[in-house]
Design a protein around this motif. Structure first.
Motif, PDB file in Angstrom:
ATOM      1  N   ASP A 135      -3.827  44.124   2.234  1.00 44.13           N
ATOM      2  CA  ASP A 135      -2.808  44.936   1.582  1.00 44.13           C
ATOM      3  C   ASP A 135      -2.815  44.714   0.074  1.00 44.13           C
ATOM      4  O   ASP A 135      -2.664  45.657  -0.709  1.00 44.13           O
ATOM      5  CB  ASP A 135      -1.432  44.594   2.167  1.00 44.13           C
ATOM      6  CG  ASP A 135      -0.364  45.598   1.777  1.00 44.13           C
ATOM      7  OD1 ASP A 135      -0.630  46.813   1.859  1.00 44.13           O
ATOM      8  OD2 ASP A 135       0.739  45.168   1.385  1.00 44.13           O
ATOM      9  N   ALA A 136      -3.024  43.457  -0.334  1.00 44.35           N
ATOM     10  CA  ALA A 136      -3.098  43.150  -1.769  1.00 44.35           C
ATOM     11  C   ALA A 136      -4.293  43.850  -2.403  1.00 44.35           C
ATOM     12  O   ALA A 136      -4.203  44.376  -3.521  1.00 44.35           O
ATOM     13  CB  ALA A 136      -3.195  41.638  -1.974  1.00 44.35           C
ATOM     14  N   GLU A 160      -6.360  47.860  -6.085  1.00 41.64           N
ATOM     15  CA  GLU A 160      -7.359  48.872  -6.416  1.00 41.64           C
ATOM     16  C   GLU A 160      -6.825  50.296  -6.271  1.00 41.64           C
ATOM     17  O   GLU A 160      -7.562  51.259  -6.507  1.00 41.64           O
ATOM     18  CB  GLU A 160      -8.592  48.692  -5.526  1.00 41.64           C
ATOM     19  CG  GLU A 160      -9.249  47.325  -5.636  1.00 41.64           C
ATOM     20  CD  GLU A 160      -9.741  47.026  -7.034  1.00 41.64           C
ATOM     21  OE1 GLU A 160     -10.348  47.917  -7.649  1.00 41.64           O
ATOM     22  OE2 GLU A 160      -9.503  45.890  -7.522  1.00 41.64           O
ATOM     23  N   ASN A 161      -5.562  50.434  -5.857  1.00 42.74           N
ATOM     24  CA  ASN A 161      -4.937  51.745  -5.660  1.00 42.74           C
ATOM     25  C   ASN A 161      -5.760  52.606  -4.693  1.00 42.74           C
ATOM     26  O   ASN A 161      -6.090  53.766  -4.969  1.00 42.74           O
ATOM     27  CB  ASN A 161      -4.759  52.475  -6.995  1.00 42.74           C
ATOM     28  CG  ASN A 161      -3.762  53.617  -6.900  1.00 42.74           C
ATOM     29  OD1 ASN A 161      -2.861  53.594  -6.054  1.00 42.74           O
ATOM     30  ND2 ASN A 161      -3.928  54.625  -7.735  1.00 42.74           N
ATOM     31  N   ILE A 162      -6.112  52.011  -3.566  1.00 42.28           N
ATOM     32  CA  ILE A 162      -6.932  52.667  -2.549  1.00 42.28           C
ATOM     33  C   ILE A 162      -6.051  53.103  -1.383  1.00 42.28           C
ATOM     34  O   ILE A 162      -5.192  52.348  -0.929  1.00 42.28           O
ATOM     35  CB  ILE A 162      -8.043  51.719  -2.052  1.00 42.28           C
ATOM     36  CG1 ILE A 162      -9.016  51.408  -3.195  1.00 42.28           C
ATOM     37  CG2 ILE A 162      -8.787  52.316  -0.864  1.00 42.28           C
ATOM     38  CD1 ILE A 162     -10.031  50.335  -2.859  1.00 42.28           C
ATOM     39  N   GLU A 180       2.274  32.311  -0.658  1.00 42.91           N
ATOM     40  CA  GLU A 180       1.523  32.896  -1.775  1.00 42.91           C
ATOM     41  C   GLU A 180       1.392  34.413  -1.623  1.00 42.91           C
ATOM     42  O   GLU A 180       1.310  35.138  -2.611  1.00 42.91           O
ATOM     43  CB  GLU A 180       0.121  32.279  -1.840  1.00 42.91           C
ATOM     44  CG  GLU A 180       0.106  30.812  -2.260  1.00 42.91           C
ATOM     45  CD  GLU A 180      -1.277  30.204  -2.141  1.00 42.91           C
ATOM     46  OE1 GLU A 180      -2.257  30.968  -1.954  1.00 42.91           O
ATOM     47  OE2 GLU A 180      -1.400  28.961  -2.237  1.00 42.91           O
ATOM     48  N   LEU A 181       1.383  34.879  -0.368  1.00 44.61           N
ATOM     49  CA  LEU A 181       1.204  36.301  -0.084  1.00 44.61           C
ATOM     50  C   LEU A 181       2.525  37.005   0.206  1.00 44.61           C
ATOM     51  O   LEU A 181       2.545  38.182   0.589  1.00 44.61           O
ATOM     52  CB  LEU A 181       0.251  36.469   1.102  1.00 44.61           C
ATOM     53  CG  LEU A 181      -1.200  36.024   0.851  1.00 44.61           C
ATOM     54  CD1 LEU A 181      -1.930  35.832   2.165  1.00 44.61           C
ATOM     55  CD2 LEU A 181      -1.923  37.038  -0.031  1.00 44.61           C
ATOM     56  N   ALA A 224     -12.956  39.724  -0.985  1.00 41.58           N
ATOM     57  CA  ALA A 224     -13.897  40.242   0.013  1.00 41.58           C
ATOM     58  C   ALA A 224     -13.459  41.615   0.498  1.00 41.58           C
ATOM     59  O   ALA A 224     -14.296  42.525   0.670  1.00 41.58           O
ATOM     60  CB  ALA A 224     -14.008  39.273   1.187  1.00 41.58           C
ATOM     61  N   TYR A 225     -12.166  41.791   0.696  1.00 46.73           N
ATOM     62  CA  TYR A 225     -11.671  43.099   1.139  1.00 46.73           C
ATOM     63  C   TYR A 225     -11.846  44.142   0.035  1.00 46.73           C
ATOM     64  O   TYR A 225     -12.180  45.297   0.313  1.00 46.73           O
ATOM     65  CB  TYR A 225     -10.202  42.996   1.563  1.00 46.73           C
ATOM     66  CG  TYR A 225     -10.001  42.167   2.812  1.00 46.73           C
ATOM     67  CD1 TYR A 225     -10.792  42.361   3.946  1.00 46.73           C
ATOM     68  CD2 TYR A 225      -9.029  41.170   2.864  1.00 46.73           C
ATOM     69  CE1 TYR A 225     -10.613  41.599   5.081  1.00 46.73           C
ATOM     70  CE2 TYR A 225      -8.842  40.403   4.003  1.00 46.73           C
ATOM     71  CZ  TYR A 225      -9.639  40.623   5.103  1.00 46.73           C
ATOM     72  OH  TYR A 225      -9.459  39.857   6.243  1.00 46.73           O
TER      73      TYR A 225
END
Length: 219
Positions: A31-32, A37-39, A89-90, A206-207
């Motif tokens: 999700d981050a 990246e506004n994807i 952290e998330l 990685a995502y």
């Protein structure tokens, strides 16, 4: 005046269990990456039971981890502390304690399948994560499931009817078999664009890379 083409949407299939903490971590990292990246993405959640033979009484989580994975109590404690830190952290609160329990999730998966037909699967998945990990509630109990259903904006009467009828049980079993027959043995397992598989919580970077690859190919 010419109109621009709409941005491509990345299809992401996530094989996951409701009681899998790494599924929460992996989703939050994904999700981050999407937000960073506004994807745009279309997420579909697919069923996987970490403990399909778990009885209705459940089991103490610490005892279960020691029994299933051979971890020492100290290793189990350290793992929970690591998850709690990563979650914080998330922006997700894991609230483990010595009384935390692992439970059967087949009913939850049936409701997630039904919720997909109502176009509310994703909100329900997040509500179930919150119920189990943050609120420390038993997501095999009907009243807890119905609270999650309500939190996801779904009709509790229709959801209860769908669950008690058993109408979705066979389909959930078929979906589970589909993924395990293709080599999925652990979760989270994410398939991007129907082509690329990433297993485990791989991290935001990685995502981001795999999402960019999907967009490049789509273009």
């Amino acid at each position: 005046m010419a109109t621009s083409d709409p941005p491509p949407i990345v299809q992401i299939d996530v094989v996951s269990d409701v009681v899998c903490p790494w599924c929460v971590i992996g989703f939050r990292q994904l999700d981050a990456a999407l937000k960073q990246e506004n994807i745009l993405a279309r997420l579909r959640w697919h069923p996987f039971e970490l403990n399909p033979a778990m009885g209705p009484e459940g089991q103490n989580l610490r005892e279960h981890i020691v029994e299933k994975y051979g971890s020492t109590p100290e290793q189990s404690k350290q793992a929970r502390e690591k998850l709690t830190s990563l979650g914080a952290e998330l922006g997700f609160a894991f609230n483990f304690d010595d009384d935390s329990r692992i439970v059967n999730t087949f009913a939850a998966h049936q409701l997630l399948h039904w919720a997909e037909t109502q176009e509310r699967q994703h909100p329900l998945k997040l509500a179930l994560f919150d119920a189990y990990f943050t609120q420390q509630r038993d997501v095999s109990e009907i009243e807890v499931l119905m609270a999650a259903i309500e939190a996801a904006g779904l009709d509790t009467a229709k959801a209860q009817e769908a669950l008690l009828s058993g109408a979705h049980a066979g389909t959930v079993r078929e979906k589970q078999t589909f993924w395990t027959s293709r080599g999925i043995s652990g979760v989270p397992s994410m398939v991007f664009g129907g082509k690329y598989l990433l297993t485990g919580a791989q991290g935001t970077d990685a995502y981001t890379q795999i999402l960019q690859r999907c967009l490049t190919e789509a273009a």
